[in-house]
Design an enzyme around this catalytic site. Sequence first.
Site, PDB file in Angstrom:
ATOM      1  N   LYS A   1       1.105  15.245  16.513  1.00  0.00           N
ATOM      2  CA  LYS A   1       2.610  14.527  16.511  1.00  0.00           C
ATOM      3  C   LYS A   1       2.239  12.762  16.924  1.00  0.00           C
ATOM      4  O   LYS A   1       3.052  12.006  16.608  1.00  0.00           O
ATOM      5  CB  LYS A   1       3.385  14.734  18.579  1.00  0.00           C
ATOM      6  CG  LYS A   1       3.259  16.563  18.549  1.00  0.00           C
ATOM      7  CD  LYS A   1       5.166  16.119  18.791  1.00  0.00           C
ATOM      8  CE  LYS A   1       5.725  17.287  18.550  1.00  0.00           C
ATOM      9  NZ  LYS A   1       6.447  18.190  19.253  1.00  0.00           N
TER      10      LYS A   1
ATOM     11  N   LYS B   1      11.990  22.760  15.720  1.00  0.00           N
ATOM     12  CA  LYS B   1      12.941  21.734  15.882  1.00  0.00           C
ATOM     13  C   LYS B   1      13.405  20.645  15.684  1.00  0.00           C
ATOM     14  O   LYS B   1      14.460  20.050  15.363  1.00  0.00           O
ATOM     15  CB  LYS B   1      13.530  22.769  17.312  1.00  0.00           C
ATOM     16  CG  LYS B   1      13.208  22.195  18.022  1.00  0.00           C
ATOM     17  CD  LYS B   1      14.299  22.595  19.780  1.00  0.00           C
ATOM     18  CE  LYS B   1      12.365  22.758  20.060  1.00  0.00           C
ATOM     19  NZ  LYS B   1      11.487  22.361  20.834  1.00  0.00           N
TER      20      LYS B   1
ATOM     21  N   LYS C   1       4.072  25.610  10.361  1.00  0.00           N
ATOM     22  CA  LYS C   1       5.362  25.684  11.338  1.00  0.00           C
ATOM     23  C   LYS C   1       6.821  25.779  10.955  1.00  0.00           C
ATOM     24  O   LYS C   1       7.121  24.048  10.984  1.00  0.00           O
ATOM     25  CB  LYS C   1       4.560  25.805  12.556  1.00  0.00           C
ATOM     26  CG  LYS C   1       5.750  26.387  14.003  1.00  0.00           C
ATOM     27  CD  LYS C   1       4.464  25.409  15.440  1.00  0.00           C
ATOM     28  CE  LYS C   1       5.001  24.485  16.107  1.00  0.00           C
ATOM     29  NZ  LYS C   1       6.530  24.369  17.087  1.00  0.00           N
TER      30      LYS C   1
HETATM   31  P1  ATP Z   1       9.288  20.582  18.407  1.00  0.00           P
HETATM   32  O1  ATP Z   1       9.691  20.439  16.992  1.00  0.00           O
HETATM   33  O2  ATP Z   1      10.588  19.498  18.862  1.00  0.00           O
HETATM   34  O3  ATP Z   1       8.019  20.076  18.846  1.00  0.00           O
HETATM   35  P2  ATP Z   1       9.345  23.839  18.192  1.00  0.00           P
HETATM   36  O4  ATP Z   1       9.856  24.036  17.352  1.00  0.00           O
HETATM   37  O5  ATP Z   1       8.138  22.858  18.143  1.00  0.00           O
HETATM   38  O6  ATP Z   1      10.198  22.168  18.758  1.00  0.00           O
HETATM   39  P3  ATP Z   1       8.824  23.610  21.252  1.00  0.00           P
HETATM   40  O7  ATP Z   1       9.656  23.000  22.565  1.00  0.00           O
HETATM   41  O8  ATP Z   1       7.626  23.169  21.346  1.00  0.00           O
HETATM   42  O9  ATP Z   1       9.431  24.449  20.179  1.00  0.00           O
HETATM   43  O10 ATP Z   1       7.718  25.426  21.606  1.00  0.00           O
HETATM   44  C1  ATP Z   1       8.794  26.373  22.438  1.00  0.00           C
HETATM   45  C2  ATP Z   1       8.722  27.473  22.084  1.00  0.00           C
HETATM   46  O11 ATP Z   1       8.661  28.571  21.276  1.00  0.00           O
HETATM   47  C3  ATP Z   1       6.962  27.598  22.241  1.00  0.00           C
HETATM   48  O12 ATP Z   1       6.666  29.345  23.189  1.00  0.00           O
HETATM   49  C4  ATP Z   1       6.104  27.975  21.527  1.00  0.00           C
HETATM   50  O13 ATP Z   1       4.947  28.379  21.267  1.00  0.00           O
HETATM   51  C5  ATP Z   1       7.520  28.202  20.809  1.00  0.00           C
HETATM   52  N1  ATP Z   1       7.454  28.134  19.084  1.00  0.00           N
HETATM   53  C6  ATP Z   1       8.315  26.887  18.273  1.00  0.00           C
HETATM   54  N2  ATP Z   1       7.834  27.207  17.641  1.00  0.00           N
HETATM   55  C7  ATP Z   1       7.671  28.586  16.751  1.00  0.00           C
HETATM   56  C8  ATP Z   1       7.563  29.202  15.909  1.00  0.00           C
HETATM   57  N3  ATP Z   1       7.546  28.693  14.052  1.00  0.00           N
HETATM   58  N4  ATP Z   1       6.848  30.500  15.971  1.00  0.00           N
HETATM   59  C9  ATP Z   1       6.531  30.986  16.783  1.00  0.00           C
HETATM   60  N5  ATP Z   1       7.271  30.051  17.892  1.00  0.00           N
HETATM   61  C10 ATP Z   1       7.706  28.638  17.719  1.00  0.00           C
END
Ligand code: ATP
Length: 342
Positions: free
Chosen positions: A125, A210, A207
């Site tokens: 990040k 969002k 990965k």
């Molecule tokens: P950001 O982009 O804002 O960091 P993010 O999409 O990575 O958001 P988080 O809010 O950090 O999402 O994560 C919410 C939950 O979803 C966590 O348990 C995280 O481990 C899971 N998660 C996020 N992205 C993935 C993915 N690509 N595959 C599986 N699990 C995921």
Amino acid sequence: MINMSEVLNNNAPEKKQVIYSAVQPSGNITLGNYIGALRNFSLFEDKESLFCVADLHSLTVRQDPAQLRKRSPSLAALYIACGLDPEKNIIYCQSHVPAHAELSWILNCYTYMGELNRMTQFKAKSQQHADNINAGLFTYPVLMAADILLYQTDIVPVGLDQKQHVEICRDIAQRFNSVYGDVFTLPEPYIRKSTAKIMSLSEPTKKMSKSDPDESFVSLFDDPDTIRRKIKRAVTDSEAQIRFDPENKPGVSNLLTILSALKNQTVEEVEQSLSGLGYGQLKEAVAQTVIEEFAPIQARYKEIMADKTYLPTILKENAARAQYLAQKTLRKVYKKVGLYQP
Ligand code: ATP
Ligand code: LTN
């Protein structure tokens, strides 16, 4: 049904367990969030479960205030739409329970800079937001540890990217317990191996996230045409053979993982059912399955959001339930560390 042998680190003891997880309201919830986290939350209905909207965590990256204000209740509504009953589970916003920020401060004083420096999410990040490497981004895992430890949590269902954060939470708890006695329960992450990391549609070696560009993920709010379009454009390869091989065929393997997760079949079963077909048919099968999975969730979400009093009432009541539980741990911590309590 979920095969329990697939689960990493699930040492389930006999006592009534506490389950805790959270998602940040930092964007539209993706298929990755759904498969890696949200979908697993309802596996724990018979346990004492808390599901939090991590709005304080989302401030570590700049948010548009008007959007954030909408996204928090919207995420809570999604939890419910995905099958969580707000009477049985505690669904609430992190900022409504002051104990999180309070315990976080104390735990900051029991966490080493060196430990936080090793966090891969902080490194990633910091690169993404080089103009805003703030202290909150650095101490993010400490607030997450406070979330988990306040409720004496046993199990934390998350995606693979959060494993390191649950581990540092355990380290902090262990350090605190070794000085003051058994104050905190040590939590275990619950991570389903096969769906721990859903990859980006446009860059399948990364990965799905969002906060990445819209075309790289399917959102839980996308309509059927958008879902079909995004999946049709997903990056694959030129081999034209449907085969699960994450190293050499990350795009196709990601689509097979998505299909197998949503159909509750093994990757081998999915591979077999598509044998001899082309990528166009694979993508159509994935799109159709995602559309069917999301349709009832989207319908329920609309119903919840249409009722203007339901969600605010639920969130207020649940924040009070959470604060009551959190306060018990916080009082104990204050006493142990020697804060004067008249
Ligand atoms: P950001 O982009 O804002 O960091 P993010 O999409 O990575 O958001 P988080 O809010 O950090 O999402 O994560 C919410 C939950 O979803 C966590 O348990 C995280 O481990 C899971 N998660 C996020 N992205 C993935 C993915 N690509 N595959 C599986 N699990 C995921
Ligand atoms: N950091 C998590 C969100 C989160 C969380 C938690 C997850 C905040 N507090 C407590 C599990 C338990 C993320 O998904 N990025």
